[in-house]
Design a protein around this motif. Structure first.
Motif, PDB file in Angstrom:
ATOM      1  N   SER A  12       0.828  -1.211   0.000  1.00  0.00           N
ATOM      2  CA  SER A  12       0.000   0.000   0.000  1.00  0.00           C
ATOM      3  C   SER A  12       0.861   1.259   0.000  1.00  0.00           C
ATOM      4  O   SER A  12       0.520   2.252  -0.664  1.00  0.00           O
ATOM      5  N   LEU A  13       1.977   1.244   0.710  1.00  0.00           N
ATOM      6  CA  LEU A  13       2.816   2.441   0.757  1.00  0.00           C
ATOM      7  C   LEU A  13       3.467   2.720  -0.597  1.00  0.00           C
ATOM      8  O   LEU A  13       3.503   3.873  -1.053  1.00  0.00           O
ATOM      9  N   ASP A  14       3.969   1.687  -1.248  1.00  0.00           N
ATOM     10  CA  ASP A  14       4.595   1.885  -2.567  1.00  0.00           C
ATOM     11  C   ASP A  14       3.588   2.423  -3.578  1.00  0.00           C
ATOM     12  O   ASP A  14       3.873   3.381  -4.314  1.00  0.00           O
ATOM     13  N   SER A  15       2.411   1.819  -3.625  1.00  0.00           N
ATOM     14  CA  SER A  15       1.429   2.262  -4.621  1.00  0.00           C
ATOM     15  C   SER A  15       0.884   3.645  -4.270  1.00  0.00           C
ATOM     16  O   SER A  15       0.501   4.410  -5.161  1.00  0.00           O
ATOM     17  N   SER A  16       0.870   3.991  -2.993  1.00  0.00           N
ATOM     18  CA  SER A  16       0.442   5.332  -2.597  1.00  0.00           C
ATOM     19  C   SER A  16       1.497   6.372  -2.961  1.00  0.00           C
ATOM     20  O   SER A  16       1.187   7.451  -3.488  1.00  0.00           O
TER      21      SER A  16
END
Length: 304
Positions: A21-25
């Motif tokens: 989730s952090l990478d895609s955010s």
């Protein structure tokens, strides 16, 4: 007018998946947003988030209160600066243009909340493939109008006006996210369900994870009516006895179970090959649901 988005992630012991989730955010092309992680972890999740904070100034880490993901999300709402709240899980994967697409729809000031289509991204095993086909079958139903989905979003002012996600502190954690959508619907807030707006997520791909996730569904079937809807123990006994008898009937006579299974299997493009390979996670799910309900009932009785 462009929106300011607050991406809210409630996490607990997600060191294996929080990077998804952090990478895609962080990779969103639309830059007018913040990320808020409310974390209850006892593993290394917080350290991973702090490493990400070095790369993104608008990533905020808030300590949770150990009262479950629903209360954590409410805390995130009240801590946010955004016009629009976007709810993510640790394994959510957003398209790089996701916020651009949301911003387009929210330019219509009448739109107050948006639900999306969810897809499993790790289709390399039978557990996750079965769950993806099962979800496709659910989404294909004419009456499918969910209160909550992967990556669903809401205007902050609307969420606060309906008092966010309902509930209090309970002896056991169970999901109540749907209550926000239910209240928005009941009070007439305009919604869009966009089938073409897809959010990916990671599904369980090993026996232990699959067993626990499906068992948790059964636990919620016990905890939610008892603690949230104030149903008595007689209601739970009757409910679970009826469900167990229905499961026994389907197993004994085979045909009802087979028809239910074929509804899911029709979404596979390799039906012949998958007939036996996906039958196991299907039957295991049925067992996990009933087992989880019994464990939940046992836990409730122990606290009496």
């Amino acid at each position: 007018m462009n929106c300011f988005f607050s991406l809210i992630i409630a996490s607990k012991n997600e060191e294996k998946d929080i990077h998804l989730s952090l990478d895609s955010s962080l990779n969103q092309k639309y830059k007018n947003y913040e990320i808020i992680v409310i974390d209850d972890s006892t593993d290394g999740t917080k350290n991973i988030i702090r490493d990400y904070q070095k790369r993104f100034a608008n990533l905020y880490l808030i300590d949770g209160e150990g009262t479950g993901c629903c209360n954590a999300r409410n805390k995130g709402i009240y801590s946010s600066k955004g016009d629009i709240i976007v709810f993510l899980t640790a394994d959510t994967i957003l398209d790089t243009n996701y916020l651009f697409k949301l911003n387009h729809f929210y330019k219509d000031q009448k739109i107050q909340w948006i639900t999306t289509s969810a897809k499993v991204y790790n289709l390399d095993n039978n557990y996750s493939r079965f769950l993806e086909f099962q979800h496709q079958e659910i989404e294909s139903r004419s009456n499918y109008m969910p209160y909550t989905t992967q990556g669903y979003s809401v205007r902050k002012i609307a969420a606060i006006n309906v008092d966010c996600i309902s509930g209090d502190n309970y002896p056991f954690n169970f999901c109540r996210d749907w209550t926000l959508g239910e209240k928005l619907h009941r009070q007439g807030y305009k919604k869009l369900h966009i089938k073409d707006l897809t959010v990916f997520h990671k599904a369980p791909n090993e026996f232990e994870d699959y067993f626990q996730v499906r068992k948790t569904r059964g636990l919620m079937s016990a905890y939610q009516p008892y603690y949230f809807f104030n149903k008595n123990l007689s209601y739970l006994f009757l409910k679970f006895f009826t469900k167990t008898m229905i499961s026994f009937f389907k197993l004994t006579f085979v045909i009802p179970l087979l028809l239910e299974y074929l509804k899911v299997l029709r979404f596979s493009d390799k039906k012949t090959r998958d007939f036996f390979s996906l039958l196991y996670p299907f039957l295991l799910q049925e067992f996990c649901f009933r087992y989880g309900e019994l464990v939940g009932l046992k836990n409730i009785l122990k606290r009496k």
